[in-house]
Motif scaffolding. Structure first.
Motif, PDB file in Angstrom:
ATOM      1  N   GLY A 169      39.800  37.892  29.744  1.00 58.86           N
ATOM      2  CA  GLY A 169      40.133  37.405  31.082  1.00 58.86           C
ATOM      3  C   GLY A 169      39.620  36.003  31.362  1.00 58.86           C
ATOM      4  O   GLY A 169      39.808  35.494  32.468  1.00 58.86           O
ATOM      5  N   THR A 170      38.967  35.370  30.380  1.00 53.08           N
ATOM      6  CA  THR A 170      38.393  34.031  30.594  1.00 53.08           C
ATOM      7  C   THR A 170      38.939  33.042  29.571  1.00 53.08           C
ATOM      8  O   THR A 170      39.735  33.400  28.710  1.00 53.08           O
ATOM      9  N   PRO A 233      35.581  36.396  45.796  1.00 50.70           N
ATOM     10  CA  PRO A 233      36.203  35.314  45.006  1.00 50.70           C
ATOM     11  C   PRO A 233      35.507  33.966  45.219  1.00 50.70           C
ATOM     12  O   PRO A 233      34.996  33.695  46.306  1.00 50.70           O
ATOM     13  N   ALA A 234      35.502  33.150  44.160  1.00 48.31           N
ATOM     14  CA  ALA A 234      34.900  31.812  44.237  1.00 48.31           C
ATOM     15  C   ALA A 234      35.995  30.759  44.292  1.00 48.31           C
ATOM     16  O   ALA A 234      37.178  31.062  44.149  1.00 48.31           O
ATOM     17  N   GLU A 236      36.555  28.070  42.213  1.00 48.17           N
ATOM     18  CA  GLU A 236      37.095  27.432  41.000  1.00 48.17           C
ATOM     19  C   GLU A 236      38.351  28.092  40.454  1.00 48.17           C
ATOM     20  O   GLU A 236      39.267  27.424  39.998  1.00 48.17           O
ATOM     21  N   GLY A 237      38.351  29.423  40.410  1.00 47.00           N
ATOM     22  CA  GLY A 237      39.404  30.141  39.691  1.00 47.00           C
ATOM     23  C   GLY A 237      40.636  30.389  40.525  1.00 47.00           C
ATOM     24  O   GLY A 237      40.867  29.749  41.553  1.00 47.00           O
ATOM     25  N   VAL A 238      41.409  31.372  40.084  1.00 49.60           N
ATOM     26  CA  VAL A 238      42.715  31.632  40.664  1.00 49.60           C
ATOM     27  C   VAL A 238      42.611  32.136  42.107  1.00 49.60           C
ATOM     28  O   VAL A 238      43.560  32.018  42.883  1.00 49.60           O
ATOM     29  N   ALA A 242      40.362  40.357  43.271  1.00 47.31           N
ATOM     30  CA  ALA A 242      39.956  40.448  41.862  1.00 47.31           C
ATOM     31  C   ALA A 242      41.024  41.184  41.061  1.00 47.31           C
ATOM     32  O   ALA A 242      41.683  42.090  41.583  1.00 47.31           O
ATOM     33  N   PRO A 243      41.210  40.795  39.781  1.00 51.47           N
ATOM     34  CA  PRO A 243      42.229  41.470  38.971  1.00 51.47           C
ATOM     35  C   PRO A 243      41.894  42.944  38.745  1.00 51.47           C
ATOM     36  O   PRO A 243      40.758  43.377  38.927  1.00 51.47           O
TER      37      PRO A 243
ATOM     38  N   LEU B 124      34.575  30.717  34.683  1.00 54.35           N
ATOM     39  CA  LEU B 124      35.811  30.468  33.933  1.00 54.35           C
ATOM     40  C   LEU B 124      35.667  30.783  32.451  1.00 54.35           C
ATOM     41  O   LEU B 124      36.641  31.132  31.795  1.00 54.35           O
ATOM     42  N   PRO B 201      29.773  31.171  40.942  1.00 52.87           N
ATOM     43  CA  PRO B 201      29.769  30.620  39.584  1.00 52.87           C
ATOM     44  C   PRO B 201      29.563  29.104  39.591  1.00 52.87           C
ATOM     45  O   PRO B 201      29.881  28.430  40.575  1.00 52.87           O
ATOM     46  N   THR B 214      42.167  27.375  35.405  1.00 51.38           N
ATOM     47  CA  THR B 214      41.879  27.784  36.794  1.00 51.38           C
ATOM     48  C   THR B 214      43.037  28.577  37.398  1.00 51.38           C
ATOM     49  O   THR B 214      42.835  29.342  38.335  1.00 51.38           O
ATOM     50  N   ARG B 216      44.652  30.858  35.820  1.00 53.54           N
ATOM     51  CA  ARG B 216      44.772  32.142  35.120  1.00 53.54           C
ATOM     52  C   ARG B 216      43.513  33.001  35.276  1.00 53.54           C
ATOM     53  O   ARG B 216      43.590  34.232  35.306  1.00 53.54           O
ATOM     54  N   VAL B 217      42.346  32.349  35.346  1.00 50.96           N
ATOM     55  CA  VAL B 217      41.074  33.086  35.324  1.00 50.96           C
ATOM     56  C   VAL B 217      40.566  33.322  36.740  1.00 50.96           C
ATOM     57  O   VAL B 217      40.434  32.385  37.530  1.00 50.96           O
ATOM     58  N   TRP B 218      40.259  34.566  37.058  1.00 49.49           N
ATOM     59  CA  TRP B 218      39.645  34.887  38.347  1.00 49.49           C
ATOM     60  C   TRP B 218      38.138  34.656  38.235  1.00 49.49           C
ATOM     61  O   TRP B 218      37.506  35.104  37.271  1.00 49.49           O
ATOM     62  N   THR B 219      37.584  33.942  39.196  1.00 51.95           N
ATOM     63  CA  THR B 219      36.132  33.765  39.223  1.00 51.95           C
ATOM     64  C   THR B 219      35.569  34.289  40.538  1.00 51.95           C
ATOM     65  O   THR B 219      36.266  34.304  41.559  1.00 51.95           O
ATOM     66  N   GLY B 220      34.338  34.685  40.478  1.00 53.89           N
ATOM     67  CA  GLY B 220      33.688  35.198  41.675  1.00 53.89           C
ATOM     68  C   GLY B 220      32.435  35.983  41.325  1.00 53.89           C
ATOM     69  O   GLY B 220      31.938  35.922  40.205  1.00 53.89           O
TER      70      GLY B 220
END
Lengths: 273, 273
Positions: A169-170, A233-234, A236-238, A242-243, B124, B201, B214, B216-220
């Motif tokens: 996932g990363t 969620p943060a 930076e990412g999508v 959450a997935p 990420l 993160p 960014t 594609r990847v979920w961050t949190g």
């Protein structure tokens, strides 16, 4: 009937107190290590250079780690495994391990502990109070992982141990800079043991037989487990929710941890009380 | 403005890595110890008697403990305190401490660690993954508590640390047999430090700037806390619903722990990320 693999009992790992709680089989020990997010790792720091009479003293660092086998990656928790460690504060430990690895072939003596608190056991008198818990201790020697393939294996193992599905996932694989800057320790285990306590309070008859005590004191177990909350969620990412693999893991793990702690409180799981 | 008491920075406790996460003040360190139900205690076991060349190796035991001051019992967490330990598996440790106390005046070198996991920090790339946590480490020397009044003080401190109100809620005081059979260790702290990580993160610009990552990847952050469940009554005591002081503590503590973990995930509490 399959043969169960166990660690040998030695003076270093033999459980003397409450030996009915002791376990030496690989499955129990490796599962406790693998399901405890933060491990406690102990090693010796050299004596104070300015004072030759000061003895070496033990230090503890919290680290992330998992059991695995690079040479037999399809192994499961019942097999012979090594412990891979990766820690945010491990630079001192890594330096000690490097110097220890170069000065003798065995690596650095190290102890790894994992403890899961499962409940507060409240009995008639403070002396009989206890906890429901699962704890595992590994003794062994640590060396730095230098081989790139093994380092990637361990990084993946530890990331997946934190959250299954996360590696894919990363953004992977790690680049050269990341591989150089990542320190992974491999602990070859020489002995290990686990202790498991479950069930309700165990009181002495001198108190159980006193009605003025049993009629006044509440006894029982408060189940305790590690709870994971709603993912936040943060930036930076999508973003957004959450997935599925994150949400499903959180939900499944919460159910298992709660179920175990409540089962332990009610005496429905194995473990010497 | 009141003067804040801190432990001195020494080579034994100075935090080198992520030093922005380091704390040396007594309040932060003592609070982490006091709110962590299970402490990890490390000490040296003697080398194998059959092999004179084998070095002493570190061992870890999970134990219950609290910070306190027998000479100044009204002290709070900001004051200079000792660490009192009581462990279900401490007989080997107690024997080592006894022999160490009699052979030299300083007691046995010991390290005490407390770690609270507050969240999984999902970034990420695996290398930037981290945890929100609060950890404290004490270095010091341990001696057995022999004085009866001090032993009762420590037993009460540790019982109340497990569950406030519990000491008076049980059959006390301990009788002579219970006092003789109970081993309490007193750790005089020579140095100590804490590390606290909170927030979301922290990714490197090389990944933050890549839209294919960014996008594609979920961050949190997945908040994590220690949850206490519904108390399960046992057979020996008065039975039925747990008394108010138990239920209120469980409810209040769950709220505080959940609130802290969610606050840490959202970056609303102090702590270097």
């Amino acid at each position: 009937m399959s043969k169960e693999l166990s660690y040998p009992k030695t003076p270093a790992n033999k459980v003397n107190r409450y030996s009915n709680r002791a376990h030496y089989d690989t499955t129990t020990i490796h599962n406790i290590i693998n399901t405890t997010p933060v491990l406690h790792v102990s090693f010796l720091t050299p004596s104070d250079a300015s004072d030759a009479s000061s003895p070496p003293h033990p230090t503890i660092l919290p680290m992330l780690g998992q059991m695995g086998s690079f040479t037999h990656p399809s192994s499961d928790e019942s097999d012979a495994l090594d412990c891979y460690l990766h820690g945010y504060t491990s630079s001192r430990l890594q330096n000690l391990t490097r110097s220890s690895s170069s000065s003798n072939s065995g690596g650095m003596p190290i102890c790894v502990a994992a403890t899961k608190l499962d409940g507060l056991v409240l009995s008639l008198t403070p002396n009989s109070h206890s906890c429901n818990y699962r704890s595992a201790i590994l003794h062994g020697t640590a060396t730095m992982v230098e081989d790139v393939e093994e380092k990637i294996y361990a990084m993946r193992l530890i990331t997946e141990g934190m959250l299954p599905g996360r590696w894919q996932g990363t953004r992977v694989p790690p680049d050269e800079t990341e591989l150089r800057s990542t320190g992974v320790l491999k602990v070859v285990v020489s002995s290990a043991s686990a202790k498991v306590r479950s069930g309700g309070p165990s009181d002495e008859s001198k108190d159980v037989e006193r009605a003025e005590v049993t009629g006044r004191v509440w006894t029982g177990v408060v189940p305790v487990w590690e709870m994971m909350g709603c993912p936040v969620p943060a930036g930076e990412g999508v973003g957004g929710q959450a997935p599925g693999y994150v949400a499903e893991y959180v939900e499944g793990r919460n159910g298992r941890e709660k179920g175990y702690a409540e089962g332990a409180a009610a005496g429905r799981v194995d473990g010497g009380s």
